[in-house]
Enzyme design. Structure first.
Site, PDB file in Angstrom:
ATOM      1  N   THR A  31       0.856  -1.208   0.000  1.00 25.67           N
ATOM      2  CA  THR A  31       0.000   0.000   0.000  1.00 25.67           C
ATOM      3  C   THR A  31       0.886   1.249   0.000  1.00 25.67           C
ATOM      4  O   THR A  31       0.652   2.193  -0.757  1.00 25.67           O
ATOM      5  CB  THR A  31      -0.937  -0.013   1.223  1.00 25.67           C
ATOM      6  OG1 THR A  31      -1.511  -1.317   1.357  1.00 25.67           O
ATOM      7  CG2 THR A  31      -2.050   1.011   1.073  1.00 25.67           C
ATOM      8  N   ALA A  83      -1.177  -1.509   7.358  1.00 27.51           N
ATOM      9  CA  ALA A  83      -1.297  -2.431   8.491  1.00 27.51           C
ATOM     10  C   ALA A  83      -1.817  -3.758   7.963  1.00 27.51           C
ATOM     11  O   ALA A  83      -2.382  -3.829   6.870  1.00 27.51           O
ATOM     12  CB  ALA A  83      -2.268  -1.878   9.533  1.00 27.51           C
ATOM     13  N   ASP A  84      -1.610  -4.794   8.761  1.00 23.92           N
ATOM     14  CA  ASP A  84      -2.161  -6.106   8.403  1.00 23.92           C
ATOM     15  C   ASP A  84      -3.561  -6.286   8.966  1.00 23.92           C
ATOM     16  O   ASP A  84      -4.379  -7.010   8.400  1.00 23.92           O
ATOM     17  CB  ASP A  84      -1.212  -7.198   8.891  1.00 23.92           C
ATOM     18  CG  ASP A  84       0.155  -7.045   8.240  1.00 23.92           C
ATOM     19  OD1 ASP A  84       0.215  -7.075   7.002  1.00 23.92           O
ATOM     20  OD2 ASP A  84       1.149  -6.826   8.956  1.00 23.92           O
ATOM     21  N   LYS A  94       1.007  -5.259  12.706  1.00 23.57           N
ATOM     22  CA  LYS A  94       1.867  -4.886  11.591  1.00 23.57           C
ATOM     23  C   LYS A  94       3.057  -5.846  11.552  1.00 23.57           C
ATOM     24  O   LYS A  94       3.271  -6.626  12.449  1.00 23.57           O
ATOM     25  CB  LYS A  94       2.366  -3.444  11.765  1.00 23.57           C
ATOM     26  CG  LYS A  94       1.224  -2.431  11.596  1.00 23.57           C
ATOM     27  CD  LYS A  94       1.689  -0.977  11.627  1.00 23.57           C
ATOM     28  CE  LYS A  94       2.907  -0.666  10.845  1.00 23.57           C
ATOM     29  NZ  LYS A  94       2.833  -1.051   9.436  1.00 23.57           N
ATOM     30  N   GLU A 103       9.261   0.573  11.963  1.00 23.97           N
ATOM     31  CA  GLU A 103       7.934   1.208  11.850  1.00 23.97           C
ATOM     32  C   GLU A 103       7.485   1.729  13.212  1.00 23.97           C
ATOM     33  O   GLU A 103       6.967   2.839  13.324  1.00 23.97           O
ATOM     34  CB  GLU A 103       6.914   0.197  11.312  1.00 23.97           C
ATOM     35  CG  GLU A 103       7.160  -0.172   9.851  1.00 23.97           C
ATOM     36  CD  GLU A 103       6.281  -1.300   9.326  1.00 23.97           C
ATOM     37  OE1 GLU A 103       6.210  -1.439   8.112  1.00 23.97           O
ATOM     38  OE2 GLU A 103       5.676  -2.030  10.128  1.00 23.97           O
TER      39      GLU A 103
END
Ligand code: 5RP
Length: 219
Positions: A31, A83-84, A94, A103
């Protein structure tokens, strides 16, 4: 609209979050890669970026945005990252890309965290995505046992070394009911560099892309 279209759309919406003339914090992942492509149009507004991975650094340099070390920078108004998983409260999992430690450091150094996701990442409780934990190599077995005691099924990510020279252990099956307490307890374990639960450095704003458009959740 496929998932990549949504990632591109949310990356475009994130351009409005940039503070012109200020250093931008830039995350990692597919992303964010769409965002970096778009940053080429905003180069004049961005004197420099602090990057959370070697991969993002390379991409930023390729479009002519200077990449600074965090130690050279005293103010980052906004950090933009994917983010996951993310809850409406701004708690995230994450580290799917393995860049969780840098991060989290940049998130902690920034005034605001803007999380950019497609709608598949929005959840009510963290835990469906396998939790990444960065560990010092000598603690691999110790932390693997600890994650199993917490009720998960841990597995070291094969053939992967982080930008910091460490291992990632991914753990499925954890149910994370209190993300703040969970993060505090896991990151206190000697050998854990950090875990992919971002509850102490949550998102302040989530931009969520869906086929009908991108919406904003302020946390
Ligand atoms: C990398 C991350 C990413 O933000 C997360 O994995 C989401 O990535 P993508 O945008 O590719 O879905 O935490 O460490």
């Amino acid at each position: 609209m496929n998932q990549d279209d949504m990632k591109r759309a949310v990356a475009r919406a994130a351009l409005d979050e940039i503070v012109p003339g200020a250093i931008l914090g830039v995350g990692t992942g597919s992303t964010v890669n769409f965002l970096i492509e778009l940053l080429a149009q905003r180069r004049d507004d961005i004197p420099g970026a602090v990057s959370s991975s070697e991969a993002s650094t390379e991409r930023l340099k390729a479009i002519g945005i200077p990449v600074l070390e965090l130690n050279e920078v005293d103010h980052i108004p906004v950090y933009i990252d994917g983010a996951d998983e993310v809850t409406p409260q701004g708690f995230m999992t994450k580290g799917g890309g393995g860049a969780l430690t840098r991060e989290k450091i940049i998130a902690s150094a920034s005034d605001r965290f803007v999380c950019i996701v497609d709608q598949s990442k929005l959840v009510n409780q963290l835990g469906a995505f396998p939790l990444p934990v960065e560990v010092i190599p000598m603690a691999e077995a110790l932390i693997t046992r600890s994650l199993a005691k917490r009720g998960g099924t841990p597995a070291t990510r094969e053939g992967f070394i982080t930008d910091n020279g460490n291992l990632i252990i991914d753990t499925t099956g954890l149910s994370i009911e209190d993300p703040v307490a969970f993060e505090q307890s896991l990151t206190a374990e000697p050998g854990v560099v950090t875990c992919g639960t971002f509850a102490l450095t949550p998102a302040h704003r989530i931009l969520v892309a869906a086929p009908e458009g991108t919406r904003t959740i302020d946390c």
